[in-house]
Structure formats: C-alpha cells, structure tokens
Write a protein that holds these residues in place. Structure first.
Motif, PDB file in Angstrom:
ATOM      1  N   MET A  30      -3.536   2.965   7.695  1.00  3.10           N
ATOM      2  CA  MET A  30      -4.124   2.059   7.906  1.00  3.10           C
ATOM      3  C   MET A  30      -4.702   1.954   6.166  1.00  3.10           C
ATOM      4  O   MET A  30      -4.927   0.865   6.234  1.00  3.10           O
ATOM      5  CB  MET A  30      -5.092   2.510   8.205  1.00  3.10           C
ATOM      6  CG  MET A  30      -6.354   1.521   9.056  1.00  3.10           C
ATOM      7  SD  MET A  30      -7.448   1.870  10.222  1.00  3.10           S
ATOM      8  CE  MET A  30      -8.950   2.991   9.288  1.00  3.10           C
ATOM      9  N   GLY A  33      -2.265   0.331   4.645  1.00  4.79           N
ATOM     10  CA  GLY A  33      -2.064  -1.198   4.803  1.00  4.79           C
ATOM     11  C   GLY A  33      -3.404  -1.714   4.114  1.00  4.79           C
ATOM     12  O   GLY A  33      -3.255  -2.725   3.720  1.00  4.79           O
ATOM     13  N   LEU A  34      -4.072  -1.032   4.516  1.00  7.07           N
ATOM     14  CA  LEU A  34      -5.581  -1.783   3.701  1.00  7.07           C
ATOM     15  C   LEU A  34      -5.257  -2.004   1.911  1.00  7.07           C
ATOM     16  O   LEU A  34      -5.247  -3.855   1.470  1.00  7.07           O
ATOM     17  CB  LEU A  34      -6.862  -1.580   3.681  1.00  7.07           C
ATOM     18  CG  LEU A  34      -7.942  -1.680   4.967  1.00  7.07           C
ATOM     19  CD1 LEU A  34      -8.165  -0.865   5.540  1.00  7.07           C
ATOM     20  CD2 LEU A  34      -7.910  -2.792   5.503  1.00  7.07           C
ATOM     21  N   ALA A  37      -2.763  -4.730   1.127  1.00  4.91           N
ATOM     22  CA  ALA A  37      -3.135  -5.691   1.031  1.00  4.91           C
ATOM     23  C   ALA A  37      -4.030  -6.553   0.467  1.00  4.91           C
ATOM     24  O   ALA A  37      -3.718  -7.291  -0.353  1.00  4.91           O
ATOM     25  CB  ALA A  37      -4.089  -6.500   2.569  1.00  4.91           C
ATOM     26  N   VAL A  40      -1.829  -6.888  -2.758  1.00  2.00           N
ATOM     27  CA  VAL A  40      -1.027  -8.438  -3.020  1.00  2.00           C
ATOM     28  C   VAL A  40      -2.038  -9.637  -2.859  1.00  2.00           C
ATOM     29  O   VAL A  40      -1.890 -10.771  -2.951  1.00  2.00           O
ATOM     30  CB  VAL A  40      -0.152  -8.178  -0.589  1.00  2.00           C
ATOM     31  CG1 VAL A  40       0.149  -9.859  -0.950  1.00  2.00           C
ATOM     32  CG2 VAL A  40       0.879  -7.402  -0.639  1.00  2.00           C
ATOM     33  N   ARG A  41      -3.100  -9.414  -1.809  1.00  2.00           N
ATOM     34  CA  ARG A  41      -4.549 -10.750  -2.268  1.00  2.00           C
ATOM     35  C   ARG A  41      -4.363 -10.791  -3.644  1.00  2.00           C
ATOM     36  O   ARG A  41      -4.381 -11.853  -3.909  1.00  2.00           O
ATOM     37  CB  ARG A  41      -5.261 -10.742  -1.292  1.00  2.00           C
ATOM     38  CG  ARG A  41      -6.656 -11.348  -1.078  1.00  2.00           C
ATOM     39  CD  ARG A  41      -6.017 -13.008  -1.065  1.00  2.00           C
ATOM     40  NE  ARG A  41      -7.056 -13.610  -1.671  1.00  2.00           N
ATOM     41  CZ  ARG A  41      -6.901 -13.916  -2.886  1.00  2.00           C
ATOM     42  NH1 ARG A  41      -6.265 -13.705  -3.558  1.00  2.00           N
ATOM     43  NH2 ARG A  41      -8.089 -14.656  -3.282  1.00  2.00           N
ATOM     44  N   PRO A 121     -12.319 -12.863  -1.287  1.00  5.86           N
ATOM     45  CA  PRO A 121     -11.917 -11.380  -0.230  1.00  5.86           C
ATOM     46  C   PRO A 121     -12.450 -10.429  -1.127  1.00  5.86           C
ATOM     47  O   PRO A 121     -11.918  -9.220  -0.670  1.00  5.86           O
ATOM     48  CB  PRO A 121     -10.636 -12.147  -0.571  1.00  5.86           C
ATOM     49  CG  PRO A 121     -10.456 -13.607  -0.183  1.00  5.86           C
ATOM     50  CD  PRO A 121     -12.027 -13.594  -0.782  1.00  5.86           C
ATOM     51  N   PHE A 125     -13.102  -6.641   1.098  1.00  3.95           N
ATOM     52  CA  PHE A 125     -12.774  -5.736   0.228  1.00  3.95           C
ATOM     53  C   PHE A 125     -13.318  -4.337   0.898  1.00  3.95           C
ATOM     54  O   PHE A 125     -13.251  -3.153   0.868  1.00  3.95           O
ATOM     55  CB  PHE A 125     -11.443  -5.313  -0.468  1.00  3.95           C
ATOM     56  CG  PHE A 125     -10.235  -6.597   0.004  1.00  3.95           C
ATOM     57  CD1 PHE A 125      -9.715  -5.722   1.516  1.00  3.95           C
ATOM     58  CD2 PHE A 125      -8.995  -7.114  -0.274  1.00  3.95           C
ATOM     59  CE1 PHE A 125      -8.013  -5.597   2.073  1.00  3.95           C
ATOM     60  CE2 PHE A 125      -8.655  -8.330   0.569  1.00  3.95           C
ATOM     61  CZ  PHE A 125      -7.389  -7.143   1.144  1.00  3.95           C
TER      62      PHE A 125
ATOM     63  N   PRO B 242      -0.769   2.096  12.822  1.00  7.54           N
ATOM     64  CA  PRO B 242      -2.456   1.999  12.236  1.00  7.54           C
ATOM     65  C   PRO B 242      -2.622   0.695  10.956  1.00  7.54           C
ATOM     66  O   PRO B 242      -3.595   0.109  10.829  1.00  7.54           O
ATOM     67  CB  PRO B 242      -2.489   2.726  11.670  1.00  7.54           C
ATOM     68  CG  PRO B 242      -1.434   4.309  12.302  1.00  7.54           C
ATOM     69  CD  PRO B 242       0.095   3.230  12.806  1.00  7.54           C
ATOM     70  N   VAL B 243      -0.916   0.340  10.490  1.00  2.74           N
ATOM     71  CA  VAL B 243      -0.970  -0.895   9.328  1.00  2.74           C
ATOM     72  C   VAL B 243      -1.491  -2.030  10.511  1.00  2.74           C
ATOM     73  O   VAL B 243      -2.205  -3.024   9.890  1.00  2.74           O
ATOM     74  CB  VAL B 243       1.004  -1.070   8.837  1.00  2.74           C
ATOM     75  CG1 VAL B 243      -0.067  -2.044   8.628  1.00  2.74           C
ATOM     76  CG2 VAL B 243       0.691   0.342   8.041  1.00  2.74           C
ATOM     77  N   PHE B 261      -9.907 -13.272   4.197  1.00  2.35           N
ATOM     78  CA  PHE B 261      -9.145 -12.485   3.994  1.00  2.35           C
ATOM     79  C   PHE B 261      -7.956 -13.326   4.348  1.00  2.35           C
ATOM     80  O   PHE B 261      -6.774 -13.932   3.536  1.00  2.35           O
ATOM     81  CB  PHE B 261      -8.960 -10.988   5.350  1.00  2.35           C
ATOM     82  CG  PHE B 261      -9.934 -10.619   4.659  1.00  2.35           C
ATOM     83  CD1 PHE B 261     -10.230  -9.404   3.351  1.00  2.35           C
ATOM     84  CD2 PHE B 261     -11.430 -10.181   5.593  1.00  2.35           C
ATOM     85  CE1 PHE B 261     -11.113  -8.782   3.143  1.00  2.35           C
ATOM     86  CE2 PHE B 261     -12.312  -9.121   4.846  1.00  2.35           C
ATOM     87  CZ  PHE B 261     -11.941  -8.592   3.794  1.00  2.35           C
ATOM     88  N   LEU B 282       0.034 -13.356   3.949  1.00  2.13           N
ATOM     89  CA  LEU B 282      -1.349 -11.864   4.052  1.00  2.13           C
ATOM     90  C   LEU B 282      -0.733 -11.163   4.919  1.00  2.13           C
ATOM     91  O   LEU B 282      -0.867 -10.085   5.623  1.00  2.13           O
ATOM     92  CB  LEU B 282      -2.554 -11.171   2.977  1.00  2.13           C
ATOM     93  CG  LEU B 282      -2.952 -10.640   3.339  1.00  2.13           C
ATOM     94  CD1 LEU B 282      -1.803  -9.736   2.402  1.00  2.13           C
ATOM     95  CD2 LEU B 282      -4.539 -10.396   2.708  1.00  2.13           C
ATOM     96  N   LEU B 286       0.883  -7.630   6.983  1.00  2.00           N
ATOM     97  CA  LEU B 286       0.363  -6.588   7.866  1.00  2.00           C
ATOM     98  C   LEU B 286       1.236  -6.465   8.785  1.00  2.00           C
ATOM     99  O   LEU B 286       1.443  -5.513   9.849  1.00  2.00           O
ATOM    100  CB  LEU B 286      -1.108  -6.763   7.630  1.00  2.00           C
ATOM    101  CG  LEU B 286      -1.180  -6.722   6.157  1.00  2.00           C
ATOM    102  CD1 LEU B 286      -2.927  -7.036   6.223  1.00  2.00           C
ATOM    103  CD2 LEU B 286      -1.480  -5.161   5.638  1.00  2.00           C
TER     104      LEU B 286
END
Lengths: 189, 617
Positions: A30, A33-34, A37, A40-41, A121, A125, B242-243, B261, B282, B286
C-alpha cells in the motif's frame, strides 16, 4: 497414537506469525503504491515545495528509541524477567504515544506554515502518508496494550512470548516504515 | 494404507479436543469457523450475486437488442428507471457498472477463490483447518456485508454507481458528475473497501496455510495443481489489493475532503471547480496495477481446478506437472508488469507503450504452455465425460479462443483502433469471464459430493453444459465483428449512429442467445439446490481421485480427519500407472505397497518418498 494426534494439533504459533508477515507485506504494497503515485504525480509538474515540520526529526528519534525499548522488553520476557519486561513495554508505549502526539503537532506546524491538507497534491500527500502511518501506529499501540494485559493477567510464558514477538515484529516494521517514508519525503520534495 | 486404517476409537477423543463448546445453529451454520462451512457460505452468496449480475445483463441486453421498443414489464420491475417500458440511459450505465463489479469481484473473485480455496486448501494439503479460522470467518462476513451494501445500492433513489466498474475519476470523484456519482458511488466505495479487507484476510490465510500446515510428506512439489493455483492467486491478491486501496483512499479524499489528487481544471455548468493540479491518469495507474493482476486472480483458480479435473477424468497423469507450476508462476509474475496495456491510449509515451506491449505478449507463452499441457493430458486419455470434465474442456476451448484475441489487443498499434470497442468486450468475456465461470461450474460439479455429501444430477449437468457452451459462443463471438467495425462499448443505443445501425440484427441475435443462456442457468440452480436435499448419496471417492480430500469421511467433521492426518508419499497424478491393478493410486499409498508399478523415476526425481517408505516399514 493419541500422543501423535496431540502433537499434530497443539498450538502452533508459526502460521499466525506468518499471517502477520503477510499483513506487513500488504501494508508495504500500500505504501509502495502511495509513494509511487507521489513520484508519478511529481513528474507531471505543478508541484509545491515546502519544508517538512521540524518536529518530525524529534518524532523519528522517539520511534527509534521505542524500538530499542521494545527489543529490550522482548529480551527480558524471554529471560522470564517479567518486571523488566513490563518496564520495557511501558516505555515503548509512552514513546509510541509520544510519537503520535508529535506527528499531530507536526500537522499543526504545517498548518501554521500555510501547508494545508486541501491544496496542492504535494501538500495533501504529506498528510495522507503520515496519517496512514499514524493509523499503523495506533494498531501497534493496541498490540502493546494486549501484550501488557497479558503480562498483568499472568498468561502462560509461551503465550506471553508469542504476543511479545508479534508486537515487536509489527512495531519494528512501523519504525522502519516511518524512516523510509520520512527519508522519501525529504528526498523527493 | 496404515494411516487411513486408523481405529475409530480415537474419534471421540479427537472431537472433544476440537469442540469444547456444544455446536448451536449459530455457530454451525452462521458464524462458523469451519473452512468447509465457510466455503459453502461463499459459494451460495456468490451464486446469489451471480444471479443479480446475470439479471442485470439480461436487462441491458434487452435495451441493446430492441432499443426502439418499449417493454411494459420493465416498468413493473424497475419502476422509474424504465418509464414507459424503456430503460433510462443513466440506469443503463448503472447496470453495466454493477454487472461488471459484481461479476469481477463478488462472483469470480470471492465466489470462486473464496469457495474453492476454503474448501480445498486444508483438505488437499492435509490440515485440520485454516491458519486462522477466526480471520477466515471475518473474511466471509466482510464479504457478505459488502455484498449486501452493493445490492442495496441498486435500490436507492439516485441509482447505483454508474461510471463503469473501473470507477475512473472525475465521474467517480465528483458527486455532482452524474446521478450515480452521489450516494451510489459512496456505497460502491464502502462496499469495495469491505471487499478488499475480506480478500486480504482470506488471501493471507490461504498463503499461511499452504506454507505452514501441509501434512507430513506433502512437499511443495507434491501439491495438487489446484493448491498451486490458489496459492499464487492469494499471493497476487495480497500484493495488488493494497495498491487499489491506496488509490481508493486518495479517491475518497478527493470526493469528500476537497483534495486534488485526480482532479484538475474542471468546469461544471460553466463554473470552475477549485480543484487544481490533479491527474486522472494517476488513478488509472493505481487502478490497473490491481486491475490486471485481478484478471489473473479470476482465471488462475479456474485453471487450477481444470488441471485437477482433466487429469482425474482423463485417467492420465497431468502432462508437464512442473511446467504447469512454472507457467502459473510466470503468469503471476508477468501480471504485475503489464498494467500499462490498459492505458495505451491515455497519451502514454510510445516507448513505454512498446515495453508494456512486450511484457503483455510474453504472457502468451506461459498461457500456451498451459493450453498445450491440457491438450496433451487429454490426448489418448481414457476420458470420463462427467459434467465437471465437460466444463473443464469448455474452459480450455474458451481460453484458447479468448486468448487469441488477447494477442491483437496487446498490440499497442492495433489497440488504438480496438480500444473500448466491443472487441474488448468479446475478448475479456470469453477469456476471463466465461472461462472462469466454466472453471467454477466444473469445480461445483466435481466437488459437490465433498461439499454436500450428495451427487448432482449428471443428465441435467450435460443439458446445462451444452446450452451454456453454445450460448456463450453465440453471445460473444459476433461481438468481435461489431468491435472490429469500431462500435464502442457502454453505448446506450446503437440506433443513434448511422454506421452502427446495420449491427442491430446481430445485437438482437446476441440478446436472444443471452436470454437463452441465462435461462439455462436455472437448470443449474434447480440441480444445485435440489441435490442438496434429494441428490443421490455420494460415496467417499466418487471420481476415483488421488488427492487427500477424498480420504476424509463423507460426513463432515470439524478437523476433517478422524484421528491422525494421513501422510503423503507420492504426487497426486498417479493415474493409469502401468503395472498397478487399479487406474489410480492415492497420495496416501506408500511406494512399498505398489512394488509392481514402481519405476526408477519415482525415486530418482524425488528423494523423500524413499525415506518415508523406510519409516512406514
């Protein structure tokens, strides 16, 4: 043959411990993933740069110390030194709670610096990542409470050590996780 | 056979050991912690969800087949969503969305994995129950709650979520975007949050059980392929859900707390929203990081079930056991590095696109290995055409025809043309939807005796198979041509566009086939529920199978085996071994009892059986 059966069916902590490791794995995914992100952002531009709250350095020290006391507590538990185990657990609990309070103060410091949750963002974040990590800390503190209750209720030594091991595995994980997240946020601003 | 021929005096001592409290109705049927009961709970909930998903598909097929006509009975069922007997366009979008969500997650993820992983993992590896029966129970109840919320969202005033099962923002992120984006979307997110939690709890349990609780002699390389498939499926789930959760958490903040976001520069009714700096692509990254492994989460258990059923009913060892495992591992690994092929047309850098195209096309290799191994297993087999076997062979057929179109779609250049057309709909409904559904049917027919202690009616099974098989091809095969002509998916009516008009007849054909196919499922439902009470009583090992679950008594007991758990001495695919008097040798039979059929490779490749044999002597 009865003894065989009993041997097959007695309490085996290994699978349960393994469940915890798998939970840690999914938790890692998880946060991976964050943070992906985040990168990427960030690469898309329009990214606000600001300083992380200075109190995050202090909370990082706190959680490192709490890992040390947690380790001490497990060692004492394995030596059957219950009194010292209790001291270690209480210290870890207080340091952990202190960490959580410090993170909250960090958020207030961010707000004082006009870095809001609802904004660019890059700002959101920081709140989301530290907030989700905070939720893990709460879970870790609850595990400590369960270990403490076990100690005061005098549960069997096998179970005591089992609870202590689960708690310490999880606690060290969220310690390392925070260090990763903090360093990540420091580097990728 | 020493392990099986245990004295039954131990039964009482044993059941005392496991059941400290008397079993009530609630602890036995509702809040059960027994993996066999939880499997049945998952199956029946999955079947109910499948009926809902199927009814939705029939309703929107009626709209697609006869877009200009009015059906008064629809108004009676749907009320204001079908005024004057014509389905409301926004409700059409909702039905498509909820059909996809229910089928992908609730039926083919939880219904398939939840049922068969729960039933077979402890039984086939030789364990009393899951690593954590309590978490297993929680897993079911989270799933059940998620199902109730998802079904409830169909009935609310503003309608359920309607932005597609992939819930791309901004449709999902702005409550004002369309009717379903309000409460419907909130309920969708709540339901899926619970669903992800349920999947994680289930998956963690499956992995831990497979790795830690195998019986004596059950090396990883002696496990049935079903277990390998369930195990790798669970690994995919634990790594990818989880992602999705991370992506959905950000989406929830966008929806309810005003973060940006995924949102940027959006105007509603001429007014600019404050959101600034977000990126909707984005979310797609995900989402598809879960989304692609998810389709393998759906198909891999079906492939595992098929491997087992084909070997058993061809009365032949599975061809290329290790290649089957390696191809499953290969598919599992590759599934994480191909998500970009869903996003070729999002403005992706063409170089990156070619990387994703490369990894995507490589998946054809392990998939082909599996297909050829199935065919080689069937080759010159003594095939027993049970309903389960028919459905397994049906899966192989669908997997081939659906897999071929995957090669078209994986190509970044062709995808520009085919993206979001009916070609895609045809592709994934065949290769993943119908195949996995066939795997599930095969599993139900095959393990029904293990679940309910009775047999399903074979005649009705054949009838069900042929109607379903023909209907599936009639429904999805013509869609390829519609898609090649460029007809986009998710459109409410084809008649509004000149070039799509000519496809109306084909659409009527598809709709009729879909309705017949749906009616055929009632044969299955009748057979399933009738056989629970009135089916022929099952024998202990009705299919003459080698695996451990058939050594348990027909009557379910908590802890699975009375007395000691049997030890395992050999791999699960010793069918028709030359020199043996029967055409199957269960895993529990030591080599010392099969002197006439032992061959050097039994001992050359695996060394442990030799030791086990010495001990048993």
């Amino acid at each position: 043959m009865n003894t065989m059966t009993v041997e097959q069916d007695k309490f085996n902590p290994r699978p349960v411990k393994f469940v915890l490791w798998l939970f840690i794995l999914s938790s890692i995914m998880m946060f991976a993933g964050l943070t992906s992100a985040y990168i990427v952002r960030q690469a898309e531009g329009n990214w606000k740069i600001f300083d992380l709250p200075s109190i995050f350095y202090i909370t990082t020290v706190l959680i490192l110390l709490s890992s040390a006391t947690m380790h001490y507590s497990v060692l004492q538990a394995k030596k059957n030194n219950i009194a010292k185990q209790q001291i270690g657990l209480w210290l870890s609990f207080l340091l952990g709670a202190g960490f959580l309070a410090g993170q909250y103060m960090g958020w207030q410091e961010l707000i004082a610096n006009k870095v809001y949750f609802v904004g660019n963002p890059s700002e959101s974040f920081v709140y989301v990542i530290s907030g989700l990590h905070g939720a893990h800390i709460v879970a870790g503190l609850l595990l400590m409470v369960s270990a403490l209750i076990g100690v005061y209720r005098n549960i069997s030594q096998t179970k005591n050590i089992f609870r202590m091991e689960l708690t310490s595995i999880f606690w060290h994980f969220i310690d390392i996780l925070w260090i990763y997240l903090f360093v990540f946020l420091l580097i990728n601003r | 056979m020493s392990t099986q021929a245990l004295d039954h005096t131990d039964v009482h001592a044993h059941s005392d050991h496991h059941e400290h409290h008397p079993e009530t109705f609630w602890s036995k049927y509702v809040f059960s912690m027994d993996h066999k009961m939880i499997a049945k709970q998952f199956l029946i909930t999955g079947i109910i969800m499948a009926i809902i998903g199927m009814v939705l598909s029939v309703l929107f097929r009626i709209q697609l087949g006869w877009p200009e006509e009015s059906f008064p009975f629809l108004e009676r069922i749907l009320g204001k969503w079908a005024k004057d007997g014509r389905i409301d366009p926004s409700f059409y979008m909702s039905m498509v969305t909820i059909h996809g969500t229910i089928m992908v997650f609730f039926v083919l993820t939880a219904g398939l994995s939840g049922t068969f992983s729960n039933l077979l993992i402890p039984l086939q590896v030789g364990a009393r129950d899951m690593a954590s029966p309590f978490i297993n129970m929680l897993s079911y109840w989270f799933f059940f709650t998620a199902s109730v919320i998802m079904t409830y969202s169909l009935m609310i005033e503003t309608g359920p979520a309607s932005g597609g099962w992939t819930i791309y923002p901004p449709l999902s992120a702005l409550p004002k975007a369309m009717p379903g984006s309000g409460l419907g979307m909130t309920l969708w997110l709540l339901s899926m949050g619970l669903f992800v939690a349920s999947s994680l709890m289930g998956g963690i349990n499956y992995i831990s059980t497979v790795l830690n609780m195998r019986t004596k002699g059950m090396a990883m390389t002696k496990m049935p392929l079903t277990i390998w498939a369930f195990f790798l499926t669970a690994v995919l789930g634990v790594l990818s859900f989880p992602v999705l959760l991370a992506g959905v958490i950000l989406l929830i903040f966008d929806r309810s707390f005003g973060t940006s976001f995924y949102l940027s520069d959006i105007y509603i009714g001429g007014e600019a929203l404050p959101n600034h700096g977000g990126s909707p692509v984005l979310f797609q990254h995900l989402f598809w990081f879960l989304g692609h492994p998810e389709v393998y989460i759906i198909i891999m258990p079906a492939l595992g079930i098929t491997s087992e059923i084909i070997a058993t009913n061809a009365r032949k060892p599975i061809f290329g056991y290790r290649a089957m495992i390696m191809s499953l591992i290969g598919i599992a690994f590759l599934s994480f590095i191909v998500w970009g092929h869903h996003m070729f047309v999002t403005g992706m850098n063409p170089f990156l696109g070619s990387v994703f195209m490369f990894t995507t096309l490589i998946i054809a290799v392990p998939s082909a290995v599996k297909t050829f191994n199935y065919l080689a297993t069937l080759w010159k087999g003594n095939i027993q055409f049970t309903p389960a076997m028919m459905f397994s062979m049906g899966l192989v057929s669908l997997f081939i025809s659906g897999g071929l179109t995957g090669i078209f779609l994986g190509n970044a250049a062709l995808d520009i043309n085919l993206h979001d057309t009916y070609f895609v709909v045809a592709h994934f409904h065949i290769v993943m939807g119908s195949s996995a559904m066939f795997g599930m049917f095969a599993g139900v027919y095959h393990w029904y005796p293990k679940m309910f202690g009775r047999m399903m009616d074979a005649r009705l099974g054949y009838f069900h198979f042929w109607l379903t098989f023909i209907a599936v091809y009639c429904v999805f095969f013509p869609m390829h041509f519609i898609g090649l002509d460029g007809v986009p998916r998710r459109y409410y009516a084809f008649t509004s566009f000149e070039f799509m008009n000519e496809w109306l007849v084909v659409n009527q054909f598809i709709s009729i086939a879909a309705i017949i196919g749906s009616l055929a499922q009632f044969i299955f439902l009748y057979n399933f529920f009738r056989s629970i009470f009135k089916g022929e009583k099952a024998t202990q090992n009705p299919w003459k199978s080698n695996t451990l679950e058939w050594t348990t008594p027909v009557e379910h007991i908590h802890g699975n085996w009375p007395g000691e758990i049997p030890s395992v001495y050999r791999w699960p695919y010793d069918y028709s071994k030359p020199g043996h008097d029967e055409d199957f040798i269960p895993q529990t039979t030591p080599y010392s009892e099969t002197i006439s059929s032992n061959i050097p490779t039994d001992f050359g490749i695996h060394e442990e059986p030799v030791k086990a044999e010495e001990k048993s002597n």
